[in-house]
Every structure is written in structure tokens, then in C-alpha cells.
Design an enzyme around this catalytic site. Structure first.
Site, PDB file in Angstrom:
ATOM      1  CE  LYS A 134      41.015  14.580 104.577  1.00 58.43           C
ATOM      2  NZ  LYS A 134      42.040  13.717 105.099  1.00 58.43           N
ATOM      3  N   GLY A 277      57.248  -4.140  92.402  1.00 58.13           N
ATOM      4  CA  GLY A 277      58.518  -3.407  92.556  1.00 58.13           C
ATOM      5  C   GLY A 277      58.584  -2.223  91.606  1.00 58.13           C
ATOM      6  CB  VAL A 279      57.454   4.526  91.015  1.00 62.07           C
ATOM      7  CG1 VAL A 279      57.758   5.766  91.824  1.00 62.07           C
ATOM      8  CG2 VAL A 279      58.173   4.589  89.670  1.00 62.07           C
ATOM      9  CD  GLU A 299      58.038  -6.085  89.243  1.00 66.22           C
ATOM     10  OE1 GLU A 299      57.562  -5.215  89.995  1.00 66.22           O
ATOM     11  OE2 GLU A 299      57.492  -6.431  88.163  1.00 66.22           O
ATOM     12  CG  ASP A 409      46.389   9.356  88.156  1.00 63.01           C
ATOM     13  OD1 ASP A 409      47.260   9.995  87.524  1.00 63.01           O
ATOM     14  OD2 ASP A 409      46.589   8.857  89.276  1.00 63.01           O
ATOM     15  CG  HIS A 541      83.573  24.036  92.012  1.00 60.95           C
ATOM     16  ND1 HIS A 541      83.528  22.675  91.773  1.00 60.95           N
ATOM     17  CD2 HIS A 541      84.506  24.233  92.976  1.00 60.95           C
ATOM     18  CE1 HIS A 541      84.422  22.077  92.557  1.00 60.95           C
ATOM     19  NE2 HIS A 541      85.014  23.004  93.298  1.00 60.95           N
TER      20      HIS A 541
HETATM   21  P1  FAD Z   1      43.577  12.523  92.014  1.00 65.72           P
HETATM   22  O1  FAD Z   1      44.745  13.149  92.667  1.00 65.72           O
HETATM   23  O2  FAD Z   1      43.333  11.075  92.303  1.00 65.72           O
HETATM   24  O3  FAD Z   1      42.300  13.394  92.367  1.00 65.72           O
HETATM   25  C1  FAD Z   1      41.030  13.023  91.951  1.00 65.72           C
HETATM   26  C2  FAD Z   1      40.043  13.593  92.924  1.00 65.72           C
HETATM   27  O4  FAD Z   1      38.730  13.408  92.399  1.00 65.72           O
HETATM   28  C3  FAD Z   1      40.044  12.915  94.294  1.00 65.72           C
HETATM   29  O5  FAD Z   1      40.283  13.877  95.292  1.00 65.72           O
HETATM   30  C4  FAD Z   1      38.656  12.296  94.422  1.00 65.72           C
HETATM   31  O6  FAD Z   1      38.145  12.370  95.738  1.00 65.72           O
HETATM   32  C5  FAD Z   1      37.834  13.153  93.473  1.00 65.72           C
HETATM   33  N1  FAD Z   1      36.657  12.488  92.919  1.00 65.72           N
HETATM   34  C6  FAD Z   1      36.586  11.295  92.291  1.00 65.72           C
HETATM   35  N2  FAD Z   1      35.329  11.053  91.863  1.00 65.72           N
HETATM   36  C7  FAD Z   1      34.593  12.130  92.227  1.00 65.72           C
HETATM   37  C8  FAD Z   1      33.217  12.480  92.065  1.00 65.72           C
HETATM   38  N3  FAD Z   1      32.364  11.700  91.404  1.00 65.72           N
HETATM   39  N4  FAD Z   1      32.796  13.644  92.596  1.00 65.72           N
HETATM   40  C9  FAD Z   1      33.652  14.473  93.256  1.00 65.72           C
HETATM   41  N5  FAD Z   1      34.955  14.186  93.430  1.00 65.72           N
HETATM   42  C10 FAD Z   1      35.412  13.033  92.912  1.00 65.72           C
HETATM   43  N6  FAD Z   1      52.923  11.354  91.217  1.00 65.72           N
HETATM   44  C11 FAD Z   1      54.011  12.120  90.998  1.00 65.72           C
HETATM   45  O7  FAD Z   1      54.041  12.839  89.989  1.00 65.72           O
HETATM   46  N7  FAD Z   1      55.059  12.141  91.857  1.00 65.72           N
HETATM   47  C12 FAD Z   1      55.085  11.355  92.964  1.00 65.72           C
HETATM   48  O8  FAD Z   1      56.061  11.377  93.733  1.00 65.72           O
HETATM   49  C13 FAD Z   1      53.957  10.524  93.221  1.00 65.72           C
HETATM   50  N8  FAD Z   1      53.920   9.733  94.314  1.00 65.72           N
HETATM   51  C14 FAD Z   1      52.808   8.973  94.555  1.00 65.72           C
HETATM   52  C15 FAD Z   1      52.800   8.152  95.681  1.00 65.72           C
HETATM   53  C16 FAD Z   1      51.695   7.365  95.950  1.00 65.72           C
HETATM   54  C17 FAD Z   1      51.670   6.502  97.183  1.00 65.72           C
HETATM   55  C18 FAD Z   1      50.556   7.416  95.087  1.00 65.72           C
HETATM   56  C19 FAD Z   1      49.332   6.592  95.381  1.00 65.72           C
HETATM   57  C20 FAD Z   1      50.566   8.205  93.964  1.00 65.72           C
HETATM   58  C21 FAD Z   1      51.697   8.985  93.676  1.00 65.72           C
HETATM   59  N9  FAD Z   1      51.756   9.792  92.541  1.00 65.72           N
HETATM   60  C22 FAD Z   1      52.870  10.554  92.308  1.00 65.72           C
HETATM   61  C23 FAD Z   1      50.668   9.810  91.548  1.00 65.72           C
HETATM   62  C24 FAD Z   1      49.779  11.044  91.752  1.00 65.72           C
HETATM   63  O9  FAD Z   1      49.271  11.040  93.062  1.00 65.72           O
HETATM   64  C25 FAD Z   1      48.639  11.018  90.740  1.00 65.72           C
HETATM   65  O10 FAD Z   1      49.184  10.895  89.449  1.00 65.72           O
HETATM   66  C26 FAD Z   1      47.838  12.309  90.816  1.00 65.72           C
HETATM   67  O11 FAD Z   1      47.279  12.475  92.100  1.00 65.72           O
HETATM   68  C27 FAD Z   1      46.720  12.294  89.770  1.00 65.72           C
HETATM   69  O12 FAD Z   1      45.997  13.475  89.864  1.00 65.72           O
HETATM   70  P2  FAD Z   1      44.454  13.567  89.418  1.00 65.72           P
HETATM   71  O13 FAD Z   1      44.077  14.986  89.631  1.00 65.72           O
HETATM   72  O14 FAD Z   1      44.299  12.957  88.093  1.00 65.72           O
HETATM   73  O15 FAD Z   1      43.675  12.616  90.420  1.00 65.72           O
END
Ligand code: FAD
Length: 563
Positions: A134, A277, A279, A299, A409, A541
Site C-alpha cells: 500500500k 524497551g 521507542v 530490556e 530504512d 503566554h
Molecule cells: P517503508 O515505509 O517501509 O516503505 C517501503 C515500501 O516499499 C513498503 O510499502 C513495501 O511494501 C515496499 N516494497 C518493498 N520491497 C518492494 C519491492 N520489491 N517492490 C515494490 N515495493 C516494495 N518513524 C517516525 O519517524 N515516527 C514515528 O512515530 C514512527 N513510528 C513507528 C511505529 C512503528 C510501529 C513502526 C514499525 C515504525 C515507526 N516509524 C516511525 C518508522 C517509520 O515507519 C519508518 O522509518 C519509515 O516507514 C521508513 O520509510 P521507508 O520509505 O524507508 O520504508
């Protein structure tokens, strides 16, 4: 033949929108795909495109008109040219082969990928995005957004429970987990459909499926409905990460979940052990605790939320323990055992003592693993970093292949959504010849514990480790008028000032609204404003942000309301 022009969609769940710019008038010839007018709403701008090629007979809207979904806005004498979806063929016919070229091809539609797509489109590139699940990725669907929706629900719940402190009595109320989850899903859906509209309104071609590397210059997507080959000038890898786990005995039991499972739960467990433990683990600990679950956090490190200063962690740990969350520090989880009464036992060691905690569920929150196996990186000529745990990139997010960038990531530099998005903008701009480097020293972070934490720049412990000649100034919310009025007196603002360079190098806000207020400190740290300039700003304030002003004054030993 005359055909009706109908508004078939609006932004997200909008019920109405306002017409912005109108590009055509009655009598004009229009081709399918051309923009007739834009529809503006709080969620952004949507391009209303013609599905017909022909002559406009009537257009009944003008700039400023309010339109609703399904409304007829004109007539056209022409031929419909938008392709209709094919009827399902029970797999007998193959999808037609499609070969396309993208100036910028992006794999992964998370906060890294979709932002890179938007910035590339703004810079005039033909952009193609491939997403297998998605749009919005982990953040919108399984991470930042759903957790914050639940965290907010539990915050409201805690307020109800504290009603007596505000002067009212709540006699009876129910926690309806189904409704809470539905609200969370609705929030996610609204934001994901917003991204969908942004892609459409920026002419970004989105394909659903798994991107696969065919060769250094060719990516393919093959599934039941798509047989796509894409060549590209530049490729941006934004495939994100997935939950990690520690391979102890029992890690694969049914009762052991990840954050993703926890967000899809239909009932509230009576008890839960959270391994980790950090974030994510601590955010869930507060959520489940508020819902009535007995929560244990195990943790491994000597302290939870290990990157933060001890005084900040003390506030969070004390708040957690006051609420009944049990925290086991320096605890090495060694195995998880299933019992006959539907409970699992988590075994962990602290020093040479072994402890066991029985619970209905266990959640592993031990960090996330970059999806390095999602694409054949070797075939692309893309190397990993020295630790083999992320794609190697330079300051502009370029990999070892000049045509390929990696963001988010999967680079494993800082697993935060806003870092992924910023890296996406840096990569898109570099591809377009602009140069704007990543700087990780000034990245803020937001932690949604109760109270919450906003942090930016250098912590006091890092300042000490690096031998920086610094001064720290702290102002407690207990001395801030708005915080007292709001019953949010836990915590403080702490600023770190480099005495040699005479600039603010870091700050942390632990307390109500800390995640929003950190933006002010981030600006000061990022811009390197002088203390004199920063302290001379007037703060409204009564606001919690006055605590930032007081901490600034404290750096010159002239805090007015300091305790
Ligand atoms: P993603 O968001 O993981 O997106 C990667 C996308 O690539 C996915 O949709 C996947 O389906 C797609 N994909 C993978 N391989 C392929 C392929 N071969 N072909 C087509 N599509 C593919 N970060 C914050 O900054 N603040 C927060 O409060 C926070 N809370 C979080 C809470 C939780 C529970 C989790 C798990 C994470 C949280 N994060 C938070 C971290 C944040 O979600 C990630 O850092 C962020 O989503 C990374 O973005 P991205 O675009 O690198 O990857």
C-alpha cells in the site's frame, strides 16, 4: 454525442471541494487526459482531467465554485478514451506486456519513496513508482500513523479516568476496542488515499506489484494483472524495513507478535511481555497499559530508550512504573515457552538470576531489519555498508551505481519516517542537478510515550563523550503556567549550548506536546542562531513553549520563573 462531465472523486474523504484554476471553456477542444480544472481542499489540489477527446459544449463551474462528488459540471461532444478495467478472466488470459521508460523510477511507496516521487515530479521528471503493498508504506499503514491514532485514543481514555481531577465524575464508560481499531483504520485510510490522490494529481504513474531486477537497466513487475518492464534514467530504491526478531527458542510461536500484528489485534490481551524497551516497545507499553493489559517490558540494555539522557529516561520510566508497567532492565530474554493454559512464559536472565513471566501474548520490538533481500542488489551493482546491514550511500543518497540511489530504512542510517522523506528529497534533487546534502546531526525525533519526548541534536551524554565544552539549561513544566492549568506538569525542557562555538547544539523536551514543540528548538539548532537572538524572541503566554524561552534565559543564568 453529448456526454456528461461528472465529478467522480474528491480528495480523500472530502464531501466537497472548491474549484481552483479553470483551464478550458465552452467551445474549446480538449484531449483525454488534459486538466479541465483543479479542485482544492484542505487535503491539497486535485486535477480534474477530461476522460474524453472532443469539444466542450458547456462547463458550469468557475474558480471558487463548490463541487460535490457525483455532480454534473458540464457536457462534452466527444469520445471517451480512458481505458476501462478489463473483466476478470479467471487467469485464462495473460496481461498485456507493457514496456515503459521512466526518467525517475522508484521502488517502494513509503514516506521515502512517495516523497521522492513528488519532489521528482515537481522538478519536471517523468516518474514511475512501484509499490507491492500500500502507498504510505510502513509509516502510514503499520507504523507511525496507526500507533499515534491508538496512542491518542488511550490518552483520551486516561483523561476520562482522571475526570475527578478536572472537577467531574464519570460514572460508567466502556472501552470498545473494535471502535478504537476502526477509528485507527479510518485515519490510515484517509491518509493513504491522500497519498494516492497526490500521485494522481502530480501525474506519477503508480504500479502495484513487486519490483524485480532483470538487469542493471531494467526492472520488471509480473503478476496476474501486470507484465511491466521499466527502463530508467535513474532508480531510487526505497524498499524500507521489516520487523526484526531475536532467534531465541519460541520466537516463532503463535502468541509471539510484532508491532504489525499488535496493530491488527481484535481484543485486548490480559497480559503481555514486550521484548525490547526502545521507542516502539515503550510506545506500545503505554498503549496496552492504558487498555488494561498487565505489561512487562524486558530490556537487554541497562536502561530503556537507551539513546536519551538519563534524566529524560527517568521521567518516562517513573511515569511507566507509576501506571503499573513493569520494566526489567539488563534482562536478556532467553526463551519463550508455551503452556497448556493458553499462556506463554518468557524466560529472561538478569545477571545470574533467571526470571519467568507468564502472559497471554509476547511482542518482539527488537528493532527493524532493512529489506536488503527485496531486490537483487548485486545485479544492480549496489554495495552494502561496512556492516552489511544497509545499502551504502553518499551524502546525496547515491549508491555505488551512479544511476541508482537508495533512501529510507533500507540505508539503515536512521530509521525514521521524516529522515526517509528528507533523503527522498535530497536524492530527487541530486538527480535533477541540485545539491543539498543530508545532515544527520540535526534530525529531530518524536517519541509518543506518556509523557511524550521530542529530541534534536546532541544529547548531554554525547556532549560529555565528545568532550564538548557545553552548558545545559533545564526548565521544568511544573513552573509553567499553561502546563499547570493543563495538568501536564511532568517533565522539562533541556537545552545544550556549545560554549566554544556559541551555538545551541541540542535540546530535548519531555512533557506534554514535546513532540510538537521540538520544532522550535530544531529551528534554532539547525540555523545556529546566537543565544542573544534566540532569547530575545517573544513567546506567547500562556503556552507550554514558554518553557523553551525560560531554558534559553537559563543559559544566561537569567531564567525568570525557574524553580
Ligand atoms: P517503508 O515505509 O517501509 O516503505 C517501503 C515500501 O516499499 C513498503 O510499502 C513495501 O511494501 C515496499 N516494497 C518493498 N520491497 C518492494 C519491492 N520489491 N517492490 C515494490 N515495493 C516494495 N518513524 C517516525 O519517524 N515516527 C514515528 O512515530 C514512527 N513510528 C513507528 C511505529 C512503528 C510501529 C513502526 C514499525 C515504525 C515507526 N516509524 C516511525 C518508522 C517509520 O515507519 C519508518 O522509518 C519509515 O516507514 C521508513 O520509510 P521507508 O520509505 O524507508 O520504508
Amino acid at each position: 454525442m453529448s456526454e456528461k462531465l461528472i465529478i467522480s472523486k474528491l480528495n480523500g474523504h472530502d464531501k466537497e471541494g472548491k474549484v481552483g484554476k479553470v483551464y478550458f471553456k465552452a467551445g474549446d477542444h480538449v484531449s483525454a487526459g488534459e486538466i479541465l480544472f483543479t479542485i482544492e481542499s484542505g487535503k491539497g489540489s486535485l486535477k480534474y482531467k477530461s476522460e474524453y477527446t472532443g469539444t466542450i459544449e458547456a462547463l458550469t463551474v468557475e474558480a471558487g465554485s463548490i463541487v460535490t462528488k457525483g455532480q454534473e459540471v458540464g457536457l462534452i461532444d466527444g469520445k471517451r478514451e480512458v481505458k476501462q478495467a478489463k473483466a476478470y478472466s479467471f487467469g485464462l488470459s495473460k496481461p498485456a506486456k507493457k514496456d515503459i521508460h521512466a526518467e525517475v523510477l522508484i521502488i517502494g511507496g513509503g514516506p521515502g519513496g512517495y516523497v521522492a516521487a513528488l519532489r521528482s515530479a515537481q522538478l519536471g521528471k517523468k516518474v514511475v513508482l512501484i509499490e507491492e503493498d500500500k502507498l504510505g508504506g510502513t509509516c502510514l499503514n503499520y507504523g507511525c500513523i496507526p500507533t499515534k491514532a491508538l496512542s491518542h485514543s488511550t490518552k483520551v481514555l486516561n483523561h476520562i479516568r482522571q475526570g475527578h481531577e478536572y472537577g467531574f465524575t464519570v460514572h460508567d464508560f466502556d472501552v470498545n476496542i473494535k471502535k478504537m481499531m476502526e477509528r485507527k483504520d479510518q485515519v490510515v485510510e484517509t491518509l493513504v488515499s491522500g497519498v494516492d490522490h497526490l500521485m494522481a494529481s502530480n501525474d506519477i504513474e503508480v504500479y502495484t506489484g513487486r519490483g524485480q531486477v532483470v538487469s542493471k537497466d531494467l526492472i520488471a513487475v509480473k503478476n496476474k494483472s501486470l507484465d511491466l518492464s521499466v527502463t530508467f534514467d535513474h532508480l531510487i530504491i526505497a524498499v524500507g524495513s521489516e520487523p526484526g526478531y531475536i532467534p531465541i527458542e519460541g520466537h516463532d510461536l503463535k502468541s509471539v507478535m510484532t508491532s504489525r500484528h499488535a496493530l491488527a489485534m481484535e481484543d485486548v490481551p490480559d497480559s503481555m511481555v514486550i521484548i525490547g524497551g526502545g521507542v516502539i516497545g515503550m510506545e506500545f507499553a503505554f498503549i496496552f497499559n492504558a487498555l488494561g493489559t498487565e505489561v512487562h517490558v524486558v530490556e537487554y540494555m541497562p536502561e530503556i530508550l537507551g539513546l536519551l539522557d538519563q534524566d529524560v529516561v527517568d521521567v518516562i520510566r517513573e511515569s511507566a512504573e507509576d501506571k503499573g508497567i513493569k520494566i526489567h532492565r539488563g534482562a536478556r530474554a532467553s526463551r519463550i515457552i508455551e503452556t497448556l493454559n493458553k499462556k506463554v512464559i518468557t524466560e529472561f536472565e538478569i545477571g545470574d538470576q533467571t526470571y519467568r513471566v507468564a502472559s497471554e501474548r509476547v511482542m518482539m520490538a527488537v528493532g527493524r531489519k532493512p529489506r536488503l533481500d527485496s531486490l537483487d542488489l548485486q545485479k544492480l551493482g549496489v554495495d552494502l555498508n561496512d556492516n552489511n546491514n544497509g545499502i551504502l550511500v553518499d551524502d546525496f543518497m547515491k549508491t555505488t551505481n551512479d544511476k541508482v540511489y537508495a533512501i529510507g530504512d533500507v540505508t539503515n542510517i536512521m530509521q525514521l519516517a521524516h529522515v526517509a522523506s528528507h533523503q527522498g528529497m535530497v536524492a530527487a534533487e541530486h538527480i535533477s542537478g541540485l545539491s543539498h546534502k543530508m545532515d544527520y546531526e540535526k534530525v529531530p525525533s518524536a517519541i509518543f510515550t506518556q509523557p511524550e519526548v521530542g529530541h534534536v541534536g546532541i544529547t548531554e551524554k554525547i556532549a560529555l563523550e565528545r568532550g564538548i565544552n557545553y552548558k545545559a539549561s533545564k526548565f521544568y513544566f511544573a513552573a509553567n503556567g499553561k502546563s499547570v492549568a493543563m495538568n501536564e506538569t511532568e517533565g522539562f525542557v533541556k537545552l545544550i549550548y556549545d560554549l566554544d562555538r556559541q551555538v545551541l547544539i541540542g535540546g530535548v523536551i519531555v512533557g506534554g506536546h514535546g513532540t510538537d514543540m521540538i520544532a522550535t528548538v530544531t529551528n534554532m539548532v539547525d540555523q545556529g542562531v546566537s543565544l542573544q537572538e534566540a532569547a530575545s524572541v517573544i513567546y506567547a503566554h500562556p503556552t507550554s513553549a514558554e518553557a523553551i524561552h525560560e531554558a534559553l534565559l537559563g543559559l544566561e543564568d537569567r531564567s525568570l520563573h525557574g524553580l
